[in-house]
Design a protein around this motif. Sequence first.
Motif, PDB file in Angstrom:
ATOM      1  N   GLU A  22      23.909  67.971  64.119  1.00 17.59           N
ATOM      2  CA  GLU A  22      22.499  67.787  64.471  1.00 17.59           C
ATOM      3  C   GLU A  22      21.581  68.417  63.431  1.00 17.59           C
ATOM      4  OE1 GLU A  22      19.446  69.322  67.897  1.00 17.59           O
ATOM      5  OE2 GLU A  22      21.484  68.874  68.532  1.00 17.59           O
ATOM      6  N   LYS A  23      21.895  69.645  63.015  1.00 16.16           N
ATOM      7  CA  LYS A  23      21.064  70.337  62.013  1.00 16.16           C
ATOM      8  C   LYS A  23      21.102  69.610  60.672  1.00 16.16           C
ATOM      9  CE  LYS A  23      20.127  74.352  64.269  1.00 16.16           C
ATOM     10  NZ  LYS A  23      18.853  75.008  64.396  1.00 16.16           N
ATOM     11  N   LYS A  26      19.007  66.278  61.063  1.00 16.10           N
ATOM     12  CA  LYS A  26      17.562  66.528  61.150  1.00 16.10           C
ATOM     13  C   LYS A  26      16.985  67.029  59.834  1.00 16.10           C
ATOM     14  CE  LYS A  26      16.841  67.185  66.065  1.00 16.10           C
ATOM     15  NZ  LYS A  26      16.514  68.095  67.149  1.00 16.10           N
ATOM     16  N   GLN A  29      16.876  64.240  57.189  1.00 14.00           N
ATOM     17  CA  GLN A  29      15.823  63.279  57.499  1.00 14.00           C
ATOM     18  C   GLN A  29      14.438  63.865  57.221  1.00 14.00           C
ATOM     19  OE1 GLN A  29      17.056  62.380  61.500  1.00 14.00           O
ATOM     20  NE2 GLN A  29      18.467  60.774  60.838  1.00 14.00           N
TER      21      GLN A  29
END
Length: 113
Positions: A22-23, A26, A29
């Motif tokens: 997830e990190k 994110k 992006q």
Amino acid sequence: MMKIVGVAACTAGIAHTYIAREKLMKSAQLRGHQIHCETQGTIGVEHELTAEEIKTADVVILAIDVAITGMERFKGKKVVKVDTSTLIKNPIAFIQKVEKAIEKEDISHEKNV
């Protein structure tokens, strides 16, 4: 903009694997990059990378604490390894280090950033 593929895997194959993914997703992006990231854990491989995603990637990021399956897929690619806890603590700084290394072409085939 870079095209990034990644793999996240921790020793237990549970929490850190998914937090690292997830990190990584994110932060990449937020920095304007395209990213695809698979996980390898206790329930197997999820979000498996396609051959096309790997082929077109500028860099492979391995956020791993254990050996993973499928390393041969990345032969000839620029590969950066980082442990999951380092990535989780400061993902934006990590992505910026990768950007600088790519800019300087300071990544041969396997590098710890």
